[in-house]
Design a protein around this motif. Structure first.
Motif, mmCIF file in Angstrom:
data_model
loop_
_atom_site.group_PDB
_atom_site.id
_atom_site.type_symbol
_atom_site.label_atom_id
_atom_site.label_comp_id
_atom_site.label_asym_id
_atom_site.label_seq_id
_atom_site.Cartn_x
_atom_site.Cartn_y
_atom_site.Cartn_z
ATOM 1 N N TYR A 84 0.811 -1.212 0.000
ATOM 2 C CA TYR A 84 0.000 0.000 0.000
ATOM 3 C C TYR A 84 0.851 1.272 0.000
ATOM 4 O O TYR A 84 0.460 2.287 -0.563
ATOM 5 N N ALA A 85 2.035 1.205 0.617
ATOM 6 C CA ALA A 85 2.970 2.338 0.650
ATOM 7 C C ALA A 85 2.306 3.619 1.158
ATOM 8 O O ALA A 85 2.479 4.692 0.589
ATOM 9 N N LEU A 86 1.543 3.502 2.255
ATOM 10 C CA LEU A 86 0.916 4.671 2.866
ATOM 11 C C LEU A 86 1.814 5.226 3.960
ATOM 12 O O LEU A 86 2.546 4.480 4.620
ATOM 13 N N SER A 135 -8.542 -1.642 7.639
ATOM 14 C CA SER A 135 -8.340 -3.016 7.183
ATOM 15 C C SER A 135 -7.468 -3.012 5.925
ATOM 16 O O SER A 135 -7.227 -1.957 5.322
ATOM 17 N N GLY A 136 -7.028 -4.203 5.512
ATOM 18 C CA GLY A 136 -6.217 -4.290 4.299
ATOM 19 C C GLY A 136 -6.934 -3.767 3.073
ATOM 20 O O GLY A 136 -6.356 -3.052 2.248
ATOM 21 N N GLY A 137 -8.224 -4.096 2.951
ATOM 22 C CA GLY A 137 -8.989 -3.612 1.803
ATOM 23 C C GLY A 137 -9.153 -2.115 1.806
ATOM 24 O O GLY A 137 -9.084 -1.459 0.758
ATOM 25 N N GLN A 138 -9.354 -1.540 2.998
ATOM 26 C CA GLN A 138 -9.486 -0.086 3.096
ATOM 27 C C GLN A 138 -8.173 0.605 2.746
ATOM 28 O O GLN A 138 -8.164 1.641 2.066
ATOM 29 N N ARG A 139 -7.070 0.038 3.190
ATOM 30 C CA ARG A 139 -5.760 0.622 2.854
ATOM 31 C C ARG A 139 -5.530 0.606 1.346
ATOM 32 O O ARG A 139 -5.000 1.567 0.777
ATOM 33 N N LEU A 161 -3.980 -6.930 -5.289
ATOM 34 C CA LEU A 161 -4.806 -7.685 -4.347
ATOM 35 C C LEU A 161 -4.086 -8.863 -3.708
ATOM 36 O O LEU A 161 -4.669 -9.591 -2.912
ATOM 37 N N SER A 162 -2.823 -9.057 -4.057
ATOM 38 C CA SER A 162 -2.136 -10.277 -3.622
ATOM 39 C C SER A 162 -1.881 -10.342 -2.117
ATOM 40 O O SER A 162 -1.658 -11.417 -1.573
#
Length: 353
Positions: A84-86, A135-139, A161-162
């Motif tokens: 995600y690199a946030l 969550s991972g999906g939100q990130r 998505l991996s």
């Protein structure tokens, strides 16, 4: 118009060539998926389009501009990575607007663009949160939002998505498809997962060893593969291949009790090896005396997958839609309609037509 065109694109690392003269046209607004096994060159090709890898030879055009040797920042693309690199110390809103702030855009413009992306991705309730509270999906949606606010000509996704679990992968797949329908931008998406490719793509590019094996619409590749590699890669479970030999204008298949499979395709000469390809759903099984045995049966509710071992040690997968109880180790007879079979040259692996 913002399509992407590759002309005889080559990538070398020293003396090692990894991309071999790729030619490809991606239309404006098209969702194109690069798919293939690990090491086939799909991520390298994507990074070349992004400007993150130098192009050794050939030409890359984006929107009819030659961008082959332009910096990544000048190509009009935005990339979403596997990670995600946030920035952990920034809120969702700050992460999404960071690129615009760095480029000196006015605060009102940044707020407007972040707000629009947030509405598209349903992130309004999370704008004040930091990544650790997501969550991972939100990130991953935040990472996609960061790309949207830049207003790129082309979106590039590198296996986004991996890192997600199975349920989130399905949810995010739907989100990305919905995003493409909403904004209509050109998108290029890399994955090794052919289910993602089949469900997302307008166009699939199947790669192997730095070369394009076939390009086409998902169902065109599924129904009409050019070679054994594409036939085996597209479809889940993958196509079964049963080895045979040309005999008397037909194909004799020793592993199926020397069954003679008739076909109207142009077969090679007498004695030439041929692979007979049959999808799991096109095979049928009945109990009976043979050297074919049921190894494992997977019940998935509405369907079951039967894993068979043939007398020569090769394996078949059969998809059934009944709840018969067949004991593992049972001997079975396998059948299929000859019109459902595809035929491949046993040496070149090219499709016989």
């Amino acid at each position: 118009m913002t399509g992407v065109k590759l002309q005889k694109v080559v990538k070398k690392y020293g003396e090692t060539q990894v991309i071999h003269g790729v030619d490809l046209s991606i239309d404006d607004g098209e969702f194109c998926v690069f798919v293939g096994p690990s090491g086939c060159g799909k991520s390298t090709l994507l990074r070349m389009i992004a400007g993150l890898e130098e192009t050794t030879d050939g030409q890359i055009e984006i929107g009819h501009r030659d961008v082959t040797h332009l910096d990544a920042s000048d190509r009009g693309v935005a990339m979403v990575f596997q990670t995600y690199a946030l920035y952990p110390h920034m809120t969702v809103e700050e992460n999404m607007g960071f690129g615009l702030r760095m480029n000196g855009h006015p605060k009102d413009e940044i707020k407007s663009k972040v707000g629009e992306a947030s509405r598209i991705l349903k992130l309004d309730d999370y704008l004040s949160r930091k990544p650790k509270a997501l969550s991972g999906g939100q990130r991953q949606r935040v990472a996609i939002g960061r790309a949207i606010v830049r207003g790129p000509e082309v979106f590039l996704f590198d296996e986004p998505l991996s890192n997600l679990d199975a349920e989130l992968r399905v949810d995010m797949r739907v989100e990305i498809a919905r995003l493409h329908n909403k904004i209509g931008a050109t998108m290029i998406y890399v994955t090794h997962d052919q289910v993602e490719a089949m469900t997302l793509a307008d166009k699939i590019v199947v790669l192997r060893a730095g070369r394009i094996e076939q390009v086409g619409k998902p169902m065109d590749l599924y129904r009409d593969p050019d070679n054994k590699f594409v036939a085996g890669f597209i479809g889940s479970p993958s196509m079964n291949f049963i080895e045979g030999v040309v005999e008397g204008g037909a194909v004799r298949v020793p592993a199926l009790g020397n069954r003679i499979v008739k076909t109207t395709v142009n077969l090679p000469g007498e004695g030439h090896p041929v692979s007979v390809g049959v999808r799991p759903q096109h095979l049928s099984i009945t109990e009976g005396q043979s050297d074919i045995k049921l190894d494992i049966r997977e019940h998935l509710g509405g369907i079951s997958y039967d894993y068979l071992v043939l007398g020569d040690g090769s394996k078949l997968i059969v998809e059934t839609r009944d709840d018969r109880e067949i004991p593992e180790g049972s001997t079975l007879l396998v059948g299929f309609e000859e019109t459902d079979a595809l035929f491949f040259d046993g040496v070149s692996e090219n499709r016989l037509r």
